[in-house]
Enzyme design. Structure first.
Site, PDB file in Angstrom:
ATOM      1  N   PRO A   2       0.770  -1.284  -0.151  1.00 20.84           N
ATOM      2  CA  PRO A   2      -0.157   0.024   0.143  1.00 20.84           C
ATOM      3  C   PRO A   2       0.815   1.401  -0.095  1.00 20.84           C
ATOM      4  CG  PRO A   2      -0.489  -1.475   1.677  1.00 20.84           C
ATOM      5  CD  PRO A   2       0.877  -1.845   1.360  1.00 20.84           C
ATOM      6  N   GLU A   3       0.702   1.986  -1.050  1.00 21.17           N
ATOM      7  CA  GLU A   3       1.094   3.395  -0.893  1.00 21.17           C
ATOM      8  C   GLU A   3      -0.351   4.458  -0.427  1.00 21.17           C
ATOM      9  OE1 GLU A   3       3.778   5.196  -3.445  1.00 21.17           O
ATOM     10  OE2 GLU A   3       4.634   3.338  -3.954  1.00 21.17           O
TER      11      GLU A   3
END
Length: 275
Positions: A2-3
């Site tokens: 995840p960004e």
DNA sequence: CGTTACCCCTGGAGGC
DNA sequence: TGCCTCCAGGGGTAAC
């Protein structure tokens, strides 16, 4: 995985289901994540109502009656974390570390590498938590602009790419979007941060905002009745221009994309287009 | 103070 | 098939 966009999409995916629901149970299967999961977390959560879900950087913040006698459940997905909504009696699989159980559904946190974080902050202001208090600006907020970034980097002589990933300056820009944004604004990842013009910082900020916003929009359309954060493609349905394209042709000039290592992370760029 | 190296962990890919 | 090495979307901490 995840960004910022993936975390935001997870948040958006939960919003139709959780706010207003009351926690009827919580299960901590793994007490040791990136930080120790607080003792008694499950008991503390029980009976509280989730009033809202906010995001700060890559942290998800569950408001559990924080303005009353409750507080905040703080969740970070780390490198490999994901969230999913399911029936409460669904058997847990390997790496399923935590359930937040409601009357008819459960929010399950899975994280094979255990770089994720599960914390509790008592009281009304989650921003007071030590890990949140030191965070920099939100890249999608008004406060993040080309002139601001120019001013903030006057004493930073290191390369710009690792600096973009420094959450004490600006949050949410991970390894993929740092490379992609620099390519879009045609700035070399190796360039010293204090040797980039105002004009170029304006272009960089625009590129960051556009890249993040487009990814959120792309992810948002794919979320329905479950929370999706491990699509696997990494670029969240948007094709990457440079990330993970070592040796392939630059979409702009046709010359090969290079990979270098900066501050322990891979950086991808086109030496011909980015100066 | 700014910058970098190391470390936390598991799993998948590729070489032999 | 097995074993080895390297790699991975994060980030806190210690050391330079």
């Amino acid at each position: 995985m995840p960004e910022l966009p993936e975390v935001e999409v997870s948040r958006l995916g939960l919003l139709p289901y959780l706010p207003g629901q009351r926690v009827v149970g919580a299960i901590v299967r793994t007490p040791k994540l990136r930080h120790d999961v607080p003792c008694g977390l499950a008991d503390r959560l029980c009976g509280l109502r989730v009033d809202a879900i906010l995001r700060r950087g890559k942290y998800l913040l569950f408001d559990c009656e924080s303005t009353g006698s409750g507080g905040w459940l703080i969740l970070h997905l780390g490198m490999s974390g994901s969230l999913r909504l399911m029936a409460p009696d669904t058997p847990p699989q390997k790496h399923d570390h935590f359930d937040l159980v409601f009357a008819h559904t459960a929010l399950r946190f899975r994280d094979p590498r255990r770089f994720g974080t599960l914390l509790w902050h008592e009281g009304a202001d989650a921003g007071q938590h030590p890990l949140l208090a030191v965070l920099g600006v939100e890249p999608l907020d008004e406060g993040f602009g080309g002139d601001w970034l120019y001013d903030a980097t006057r004493r930073r002589s290191g390369p710009v790419k690792p600096l973009l990933m420094d959450s004490h300056l600006v949050v949410g820009i991970g390894n993929i979007y740092a490379s992609e944004s620099l390519f879009r604004s045609r700035i070399s990842p190796l360039r010293a941060a204090n040797r980039i013009s105002r004009e170029r910082y304006r272009a960089l900020v625009s590129a960051i905002r556009e890249t993040l916003a487009a990814s959120i929009a792309a992810g948002g359309s794919s979320v329905r009745d479950y929370v999706h954060s491990d699509g696997g493609a990494g670029c969240f349905q948007l094709s990457c221009a440079v990330y993970d394209r070592t040796g392939e042709a630059c979409h702009r000039c046709g010359k090969p994309i290079y990979m270098i290592r900066q501050a322990g992370r891979s950086t991808f760029y086109c030496p011909s287009c980015q100066r």
